[in-house]
Enzyme design. Structure first.
Site: not given
Length: 569
Positions: A239-241, A456-457, A129-131, A276
């Site tokens: 971040c995606g979220h 599946l975050s 993960s980049g996060w 993505r």
């Protein structure tokens, strides 16, 4: 070595078949070829690359360049197969088998070699993960922080390389243990596949097209079997979220995918590309240059001073940050944002046109799939007048346009990305099986068999979304039936480490060594976790055997000799 032979016969490469022939064909000539010989070799290499393009591995993949374009950029000598490509070919076979069986390849994000080796028994793929890189692994003076992809672009590839090397060490150690055991003993030994393909987070590509190409090359050389690139703006990436995401024009992201594929072809890599999209929850877009995005760009029908000018004037007057934010909120309330299609519908409904439904239908027929300029012309044809609407007035101070995110935007983008990507990833705001099913079916109507990815975050509060325990248990298998072959808990490594550490630290404070023995050592033994004997796990025994091979009489200096405390376990 030829492209086709690597794809068609990966086992022969692993087993060393025709090794002498391979070495001979890989030797550099002492003298340069004549122009005629050079041309003949060039055309032969182009034919091999053409065959490579047409292999089952790249079924459905579009390349807007030729084999000649690739070969001419490779240099006088064909690329040597990368170790990571062997695992990428393995990943392709794994995905193909899982898709046929309608089952998921589901995995977790790993942050270190310990997690990679422990996952190897159960997980078929490793995710990086980049996060996680941003929060715990960055290399720029060890600065850690939130996921804004503002760390050096070598950070995640370096992590991939670290884990790939760890996989190789543990594979060698495990193989040596098996091969030095008796055939009878080997029958009862556990056989672990440590060479699990690694899929990594390439964020936005970390810059312009040359940066994207360099990043793809570094990932392939570091051992990655796949990377995902998101359609966010570099420099505005979140971040995606998180909120406030800025996406790039569809065409910009397609160029990133093409550039990555071209770079991989030049170095002879089969690394997978995952496209993505973050458009489902995006609020802003960096440019209006691509007509494919026009139907989702928001504007206002109310005339007035541009938002950016209002905010600049307020700041020049010395108003506080909260006051400027309040001005922005007030401006947007006075200038409601709508798409151009919505503006036309408003105008039709308020017009004197008798058959409004027919007028709207005629507008949609004339404007569908067209640019905003063409849509304006269609609206004028139906209404007899121009529609007052501007996407420039509400632009942000950074120059971004407002965007109507959602599943429709994500589906359109994904269908446009699909010819250039091996898999497609829709980033979502919540875990929603119905939404995912609808998305998957719309994609696969256009691109049958295209494999999909689902995050599946751990950013989702899974317990707050109404799942029963049975639904939670079946979620990944339900998704797999709809084509979501690859699924991942992106930050499982971070959260699991945090949970275990909190529990151990809390009990150790009050119970001392009892806490460690109960929570760690006894649990390791119960689970048959090989890190219980951490010296052996690290490869100490393997290195001892290496040393004894080249240096007789070294038993007295063996790290795993009779005095090693690990013999007490």
């Amino acid at each position: 070595m030829l492209f086709r032979s690597r794809l068609s016969h990966p086992v022969s490469v692993l087993l060393g078949t025709n090794l002498r022939q391979m070495r001979a064909s890989s030797s550099l000539p002492l003298d340069p070829p004549s122009p005629d010989e050079e041309t003949k070799i060039f055309h032969a290499r182009c034919a091999e690359v053409e065959s490579f393009f047409k292999s089952p591995r790249f079924a459905g993949i579009k390349r807007p360049y030729t084999a000649k374009d690739v070969v001419s950029k490779q240099g006088s000598f064909p690329p040597v197969p990368l170790p990571g490509s062997l695992l990428s070919d393995k990943l392709f076979a794994l995905f193909a088998r899982a898709a046929k069986e309608k089952r998921p390849v589901h995995t977790m994000g790993a942050i270190d070699p310990v997690q990679v080796t422990q996952m190897a028994r159960y997980q078929e793929v490793v995710y990086v993960s980049g996060w996680a890189a941003s929060s715990v692994l960055t290399t720029a003076n060890n600065e850690v922080g939130p996921d804004l992809s503002d760390y050096p672009y070598t950070t995640v590839p370096n992590q991939v390389h670290r884990l790939f090397r760890a996989q190789q060490l543990h594979d060698r150690k495990h193989y040596d243990e098996r091969m030095t055991a008796t055939p009878e003993a080997r029958k009862s030994m556990e056989q672990i596949d440590y060479l699990r393909p690694i899929i990594a987070d390439a964020d936005t590509g970390h810059g312009g097209i040359s940066s994207v190409m360099k990043l793809a090359k570094i990932f392939a050389e570091s051992g990655a079997s796949g990377i995902h690139l998101e359609d966010q703006l570099h420099g505005g990436k979140k971040c995606g979220h998180q909120a406030g995401k800025v996406i790039v024009p569809t065409s910009t992201h397609i160029t990133r995918l093409i550039a990555s594929r071209f770079q991989l072809d030049v170095i002879g890599s089969t690394m997978h590309l995952i496209a993505r999209t973050d458009s489902e929850s995006a609020k802003l877009i960096s440019s209006t240059v691509d007509k494919n995005d026009h139907e989702f760009i928001l504007g206002t029908m109310v005339e007035g001073t541009p938002l950016a000018e209002v905010l600049d004037e307020a700041e020049a007057q010395g108003k506080s940050g909260p006051a400027v934010d309040n001005l922005e909120k007030e401006w947007l309330e006075k200038h409601p944002l709508v798409t151009f299609d919505q503006a036309v519908e408003i105008e039709i409904n308020s017009s004197q046109i008798a058959d409004k439904a027919s007028a709207l239908s005629e507008y949609k027929r004339l404007s569908s799939g067209r640019s905003n300029l063409q849509a304006r012309q269609a609206a004028k044809h139906v209404l007899g007048t121009d529609v007052r609407w501007s996407w420039d007035l509400p632009k942000t101070r950074e120059g971004y346009y407002h965007f109507k995110g959602g599943v429709e935007a994500a589906i359109k983008r994904s269908n446009l990305f699909a010819p250039y990507a091996d898999l497609l990833w829709l980033e979502t705001k919540k875990p929603d099986l119905e939404q995912a099913t609808g998305f998957a079916r719309r994609i696969r109507e256009v691109h049958p068999g295209k494999m999909l990815v689902y995050n599946l975050s751990p950013s989702f509060n899974w317990s707050a979304h109404g799942f029963t325990d049975d639904k939670l248990k079946s979620f990944v298998w339900d998704l797999a039936k709809e084509g979501f072959v690859f699924q991942l808990i992106s930050l499982a490594g971070i959260h699991s480490t945090a949970t275990v550490t909190v529990e151990l630290a809390r009990r150790f404070q009050s119970d001392g060594m009892l806490a460690y023995v109960e929570l760690i050592q006894r649990k390791e033994k119960e689970l048959e976790c090989d890190v219980l004997t951490h010296q052996k796990w690290s490869g100490a025994g393997y290195i001892d055997r290496m040393l004894s091979t080249v240096m007789s009489g070294s038993s007295s200096t063996s790290g795993m000799g009779a005095d090693s405390t690990e013999h007490t376990f």
